[in-house]
Write a protein that holds these residues in place. Structure first.
Motif, short mmCIF file in Angstrom:
data_model
loop_
_atom_site.label_atom_id
_atom_site.label_comp_id
_atom_site.label_asym_id
_atom_site.label_seq_id
_atom_site.Cartn_x
_atom_site.Cartn_y
_atom_site.Cartn_z
N GLU A 245 -44.68 -21.52 -5.56
CA GLU A 245 -45.55 -22.52 -6.15
C GLU A 245 -45.98 -22.09 -7.54
N ILE A 246 -46.32 -23.09 -8.34
CA ILE A 246 -46.52 -22.86 -9.77
C ILE A 246 -47.53 -23.89 -10.27
N THR A 247 -48.36 -23.50 -11.22
CA THR A 247 -49.16 -24.48 -11.95
C THR A 247 -48.74 -24.43 -13.41
N VAL A 248 -48.72 -25.58 -14.03
CA VAL A 248 -48.21 -25.70 -15.40
C VAL A 248 -49.19 -26.53 -16.22
N ASP A 249 -49.54 -26.02 -17.38
CA ASP A 249 -50.45 -26.72 -18.29
C ASP A 249 -49.70 -27.01 -19.58
N ALA A 250 -49.44 -28.30 -19.83
CA ALA A 250 -48.72 -28.72 -21.03
C ALA A 250 -47.43 -27.94 -21.23
N GLY A 251 -46.71 -27.72 -20.12
CA GLY A 251 -45.41 -27.06 -20.18
C GLY A 251 -45.43 -25.56 -20.01
N LYS A 252 -46.61 -24.93 -20.08
CA LYS A 252 -46.70 -23.47 -19.95
C LYS A 252 -47.19 -23.10 -18.54
N VAL A 253 -46.55 -22.10 -17.96
CA VAL A 253 -46.88 -21.66 -16.60
C VAL A 253 -48.17 -20.84 -16.61
N THR A 254 -49.18 -21.30 -15.89
CA THR A 254 -50.47 -20.60 -15.85
C THR A 254 -50.67 -19.82 -14.56
N TYR A 255 -49.86 -20.14 -13.54
CA TYR A 255 -49.93 -19.43 -12.26
C TYR A 255 -48.58 -19.56 -11.58
N ILE A 256 -48.14 -18.49 -10.91
CA ILE A 256 -46.88 -18.54 -10.18
C ILE A 256 -46.94 -17.57 -9.01
N ASP A 257 -46.34 -17.98 -7.87
CA ASP A 257 -46.20 -17.09 -6.73
C ASP A 257 -44.81 -17.28 -6.11
N ASN A 258 -44.57 -16.60 -5.02
CA ASN A 258 -43.28 -16.70 -4.32
C ASN A 258 -43.44 -17.29 -2.93
N HIS A 259 -44.42 -18.20 -2.79
CA HIS A 259 -44.76 -18.73 -1.47
C HIS A 259 -43.81 -19.85 -1.06
N SER A 260 -42.76 -19.46 -0.38
CA SER A 260 -41.80 -20.44 0.15
C SER A 260 -41.38 -20.01 1.55
N GLY A 261 -41.82 -20.77 2.55
CA GLY A 261 -41.38 -20.48 3.91
C GLY A 261 -39.90 -20.76 4.09
N THR A 262 -39.37 -21.69 3.30
CA THR A 262 -37.94 -22.03 3.40
C THR A 262 -37.07 -20.86 3.00
N TYR A 263 -37.36 -20.24 1.85
CA TYR A 263 -36.49 -19.18 1.31
C TYR A 263 -37.06 -17.77 1.49
N GLN A 264 -38.37 -17.64 1.65
CA GLN A 264 -39.02 -16.36 1.88
C GLN A 264 -38.55 -15.26 0.92
N PRO A 265 -38.68 -15.49 -0.39
CA PRO A 265 -38.29 -14.46 -1.36
C PRO A 265 -39.17 -13.22 -1.23
N THR A 266 -38.57 -12.07 -1.39
CA THR A 266 -39.30 -10.80 -1.30
C THR A 266 -39.92 -10.46 -2.65
N GLY A 267 -40.62 -9.33 -2.70
CA GLY A 267 -41.17 -8.86 -3.96
C GLY A 267 -40.09 -8.62 -5.00
N ARG A 268 -38.92 -8.17 -4.55
CA ARG A 268 -37.79 -7.93 -5.47
C ARG A 268 -37.36 -9.22 -6.15
N HIS A 269 -37.25 -10.30 -5.39
CA HIS A 269 -36.86 -11.58 -5.95
C HIS A 269 -37.92 -12.09 -6.93
N PHE A 270 -39.18 -11.98 -6.52
CA PHE A 270 -40.28 -12.50 -7.33
C PHE A 270 -40.38 -11.76 -8.66
N ALA A 271 -40.30 -10.43 -8.61
CA ALA A 271 -40.39 -9.64 -9.84
C ALA A 271 -39.25 -9.95 -10.79
N ALA A 272 -38.05 -10.14 -10.26
CA ALA A 272 -36.89 -10.46 -11.11
C ALA A 272 -37.10 -11.79 -11.81
N ILE A 273 -37.71 -12.74 -11.12
CA ILE A 273 -37.94 -14.06 -11.72
C ILE A 273 -39.02 -13.99 -12.79
#
Length: 320
Positions: A245-273
């Motif tokens: 999930e992500i929040t975006v203000d006028a096109g800029k990302v102000t918050y981001i996490d890796n909360h997806s039950g569908t794909y369940q990305p690990t810390g490794r995936h999240f850090a790479a992104i």
């Protein structure tokens, strides 16, 4: 409620929308009727409702826990705010949505409580407040070509979409734009779904709910109906590197996490992104981060803990 109590905290456009809603009939101001009552798309209606709820928090009319937009929280808010429009009955105040008041798509996982850093964390902790795999990958620049997540929810289990109409265009100044490059993505503080996939040339493609500001929605008119929101991360497939999930203000990302039950990305995936996001220039200067550690149980793929990270520590490593 006197709607003018919120005027100070609302944009001019949203204030006009609230003014319109305040004179509507009861069924038009419930969650399922707002888009039609205002003659706007669902995405815009949700943005308006979220901004109104956020303003109600700042005006101390509701608690912060009631400001996460769902059909139930919105309906409870309007029933308290405009009691004269509703005939009292237990069903009106039960906190349960009727079929007519149901949400579109699956409930947003943003309703999960975010624990403060250090409280109830799962997995060995890194100085950033995240897991060790997150911290170790954050120190590297390993790209995304090796990342490929398997979905726990299949594409056949959700409604098909044209994925191209969720793919963000990245502007020259690092802003996430709608798929047709017409408007900046703007979520009005509401976390929305995103998915990052790996392209054939090993670059990253970002798919995100196509929320735009109330001003841009008014400018788009009925054409704004083409900007939609995902019901599930599973609607975007391919070689998926991360989702959340992500929040975006006028096109800029102000918050981001890796909360997806569908794909369940690990810390490794999240850090790479996050490394990719820095290269693309899409993060706001004071963007905040949270890491989700999945603890799936039976069919509950969304079970887990969302841990707020120490954003300054994350930034110090991203800038190396």
């Amino acid at each position: 409620m006197d709607p003018t109590l919120l005027q100070h905290y609302l944009s001019a456009d949203t204030w006009e929308y609230l003014d319109e809603l305040s004179v509507k009939d009861a069924h038009q101001i419930l969650y399922a009727g707002v888009a039609q009552a205002l003659d706007v798309g669902l995405v815009t209606a949700e943005s308006v409702m979220q901004e109104i709820l956020s303003a109600a928090v700042m005006a101390r009319l509701v608690s912060a826990t009631e400001a996460v937009l769902t059909a139930d929280t919105w309906n409870a808010f309007v029933k308290r705010s405009f009691p004269e429009k509703f005939t009292y009955s237990p069903s009106h105040y039960s906190g349960t949505s009727s079929d007519e008041e149901s949400t579109f798509g699956n409930p947003r996982s943003s309703a999960i409580r975010i624990a403060p850093q250090g409280a109830g964390s799962t997995g060995p902790s890194h100085a950033t407040g995240g897991t060790r795999s997150f911290g170790a990958t954050l120190e590297e620049d390993c790209g995304v070509q090796h990342l490929d997540l398997e979905p726990r929810v299949l594409a056949t289990d959700v409604s098909p979409v044209d994925a191209g109409k969720f793919r963000a265009v990245i502007s020259g100044d690092g802003r996430l734009m709608t798929y047709d490059n017409q408007y900046a993505i703007h979520t009005a503080g509401t976390p929305v779904r995103y998915v990052v996939t790996v392209e054939e040339d090993n670059s990253a493609a970002i798919f995100v709910d196509q929320h735009i500001s109330a001003e841009d929605s008014r400018r788009a008119g009925k054409d704004g109906m083409r900007y939609r929101a995902l019901e599930s991360h599973a609607q975007i497939d391919g070689q998926v590197a991360c989702a959340g999930e992500i929040t975006v203000d006028a096109g800029k990302v102000t918050y981001i996490d890796n909360h997806s039950g569908t794909y369940q990305p690990t810390g490794r995936h999240f850090a790479a992104i996050l490394r990719v996001a820095v290269k693309l220039g899409i993060l706001a200067d004071k963007a905040e981060f949270a890491q989700f550690v999945a603890q799936p149980q039976n069919v509950d793929v969304d079970r887990g803990a969302l841990q707020k990270l120490l954003s300054d520590e994350v930034w110090s490593r991203l800038r190396k």
